[in-house]
Design a protein around this motif. Structure first.
Motif, PDB file in Angstrom:
ATOM      1  N   LEU A  10      26.025 -25.559 -28.547  1.00  0.00           N
ATOM      2  CA  LEU A  10      24.568 -25.551 -28.543  1.00  0.00           C
ATOM      3  C   LEU A  10      24.071 -26.750 -29.333  1.00  0.00           C
ATOM      4  O   LEU A  10      24.584 -27.037 -30.418  1.00  0.00           O
ATOM      5  CB  LEU A  10      24.037 -24.261 -29.164  1.00  0.00           C
ATOM      6  N   ILE A  11      23.083 -27.435 -28.774  1.00  0.00           N
ATOM      7  CA  ILE A  11      22.533 -28.645 -29.387  1.00  0.00           C
ATOM      8  C   ILE A  11      21.021 -28.548 -29.410  1.00  0.00           C
ATOM      9  O   ILE A  11      20.384 -28.257 -28.394  1.00  0.00           O
ATOM     10  CB  ILE A  11      22.962 -29.900 -28.600  1.00  0.00           C
ATOM     11  N   SER A  12      20.446 -28.844 -30.552  1.00  0.00           N
ATOM     12  CA  SER A  12      18.997 -28.826 -30.712  1.00  0.00           C
ATOM     13  C   SER A  12      18.342 -29.914 -29.866  1.00  0.00           C
ATOM     14  O   SER A  12      18.933 -30.979 -29.631  1.00  0.00           O
ATOM     15  CB  SER A  12      18.650 -29.062 -32.188  1.00  0.00           C
ATOM     16  N   ALA A  16      19.002 -34.351 -28.409  1.00  0.00           N
ATOM     17  CA  ALA A  16      19.270 -34.223 -26.974  1.00  0.00           C
ATOM     18  C   ALA A  16      20.409 -35.142 -26.534  1.00  0.00           C
ATOM     19  O   ALA A  16      20.425 -36.325 -26.883  1.00  0.00           O
ATOM     20  CB  ALA A  16      18.013 -34.550 -26.184  1.00  0.00           C
ATOM     21  N   PRO A  17      21.364 -34.597 -25.774  1.00  0.00           N
ATOM     22  CA  PRO A  17      22.463 -35.431 -25.290  1.00  0.00           C
ATOM     23  C   PRO A  17      21.969 -36.388 -24.202  1.00  0.00           C
ATOM     24  O   PRO A  17      21.115 -36.030 -23.394  1.00  0.00           O
ATOM     25  CB  PRO A  17      23.457 -34.418 -24.717  1.00  0.00           C
ATOM     26  N   PRO A  18      22.488 -37.609 -24.198  1.00  0.00           N
ATOM     27  CA  PRO A  18      22.086 -38.561 -23.157  1.00  0.00           C
ATOM     28  C   PRO A  18      22.595 -38.130 -21.783  1.00  0.00           C
ATOM     29  O   PRO A  18      23.569 -37.393 -21.679  1.00  0.00           O
ATOM     30  CB  PRO A  18      22.722 -39.871 -23.604  1.00  0.00           C
ATOM     31  N   ILE A  61      22.719 -26.638 -23.842  1.00  0.00           N
ATOM     32  CA  ILE A  61      23.948 -25.864 -23.904  1.00  0.00           C
ATOM     33  C   ILE A  61      24.999 -26.607 -23.081  1.00  0.00           C
ATOM     34  O   ILE A  61      24.815 -26.820 -21.884  1.00  0.00           O
ATOM     35  CB  ILE A  61      23.770 -24.438 -23.328  1.00  0.00           C
ATOM     36  N   LEU A  62      26.080 -26.991 -23.741  1.00  0.00           N
ATOM     37  CA  LEU A  62      27.173 -27.672 -23.063  1.00  0.00           C
ATOM     38  C   LEU A  62      28.229 -26.638 -22.694  1.00  0.00           C
ATOM     39  O   LEU A  62      28.690 -25.884 -23.551  1.00  0.00           O
ATOM     40  CB  LEU A  62      27.793 -28.724 -23.978  1.00  0.00           C
ATOM     41  N   ARG A  63      28.587 -26.602 -21.418  1.00  0.00           N
ATOM     42  CA  ARG A  63      29.620 -25.662 -20.955  1.00  0.00           C
ATOM     43  C   ARG A  63      30.933 -26.424 -20.813  1.00  0.00           C
ATOM     44  O   ARG A  63      31.016 -27.415 -20.091  1.00  0.00           O
ATOM     45  CB  ARG A  63      29.200 -25.020 -19.635  1.00  0.00           C
ATOM     46  N   ILE A  64      31.949 -25.915 -21.502  1.00  0.00           N
ATOM     47  CA  ILE A  64      33.233 -26.609 -21.621  1.00  0.00           C
ATOM     48  C   ILE A  64      34.342 -25.699 -21.086  1.00  0.00           C
ATOM     49  O   ILE A  64      34.537 -24.597 -21.598  1.00  0.00           O
ATOM     50  CB  ILE A  64      33.501 -26.933 -23.106  1.00  0.00           C
ATOM     51  N   PRO A  65      35.063 -26.138 -20.050  1.00  0.00           N
ATOM     52  CA  PRO A  65      36.183 -25.332 -19.557  1.00  0.00           C
ATOM     53  C   PRO A  65      37.232 -25.162 -20.656  1.00  0.00           C
ATOM     54  O   PRO A  65      37.735 -26.131 -21.214  1.00  0.00           O
ATOM     55  CB  PRO A  65      36.733 -26.141 -18.382  1.00  0.00           C
ATOM     56  N   VAL A 111      19.549 -26.728 -19.981  1.00  0.00           N
ATOM     57  CA  VAL A 111      18.443 -26.836 -20.929  1.00  0.00           C
ATOM     58  C   VAL A 111      17.731 -25.499 -20.915  1.00  0.00           C
ATOM     59  O   VAL A 111      17.313 -25.025 -19.858  1.00  0.00           O
ATOM     60  CB  VAL A 111      17.462 -27.957 -20.515  1.00  0.00           C
ATOM     61  N   TRP A 112      17.628 -24.885 -22.073  1.00  0.00           N
ATOM     62  CA  TRP A 112      16.957 -23.592 -22.187  1.00  0.00           C
ATOM     63  C   TRP A 112      15.682 -23.746 -22.986  1.00  0.00           C
ATOM     64  O   TRP A 112      15.667 -24.380 -24.038  1.00  0.00           O
ATOM     65  CB  TRP A 112      17.846 -22.564 -22.866  1.00  0.00           C
TER      66      TRP A 112
END
Length: 131
Positions: A10-12, A16-18, A61-65, A111-112
């Motif tokens: 989770l990232i605020s 924000a991720p590029p 929210i980054l989803r990582i396998p 993005v939530w």
């Protein structure tokens, strides 16, 4: 405990991720201080969201396998000085790979938006937020 399909970062919105994701994202202060990347399972995301992102209006929210990073994961209790008491959530996945998290690890980004609470965003994401 069964092995998760995905783990999540989770990232605020203030970080924000590029788009597109670089090979290595900047690390958060908590990750840099800890020496590992703090992750959550789908079951843990609601607590992490409500505990650490209560003041945010938007999160990434980054989803990582999981299979792709499993060799670098340690399942550990949250440290009391960082997470405080958060009973019932068990062991958290911590990524020990030199703080590298980027396009090679991340499958997708969501993005939530927060309404009054995070519950509506979680409900909308129930098919994406997979254990």
């Amino acid at each position: 405990m069964s092995k998760p399909t995905y783990v999540y970062k989770l990232i605020s919105s203030t970080s924000a991720p590029p788009d597109p994701l670089p090979e290595r994202l900047p690390v958060s202060t908590i990750d840099e201080t800890s020496g590992f990347v703090h992750l959550s399972t789908a079951v843990q995301v609601p607590g992490t969201l409500k505990y650490f992102f209560a003041e945010d209006r938007r999160v990434y929210i980054l989803r990582i396998p999981y299979d792709e990073i499993e060799k670098n994961i340690r399942w550990e209790d949250p440290k009391a000085e960082i997470c405080g008491p958060r009973g019932g959530e068990g062991m958290f996945p911590h990524l020990y790979n030199g703080l590298k998290l980027g396009r090679d690890e991340v499958e997708s980004v969501a993005v939530w938006e927060k309404g009054d609470e995070w519950d509506a965003a979680l409900l909308k994401a129930e098919n994406w937020l997979v254990y």
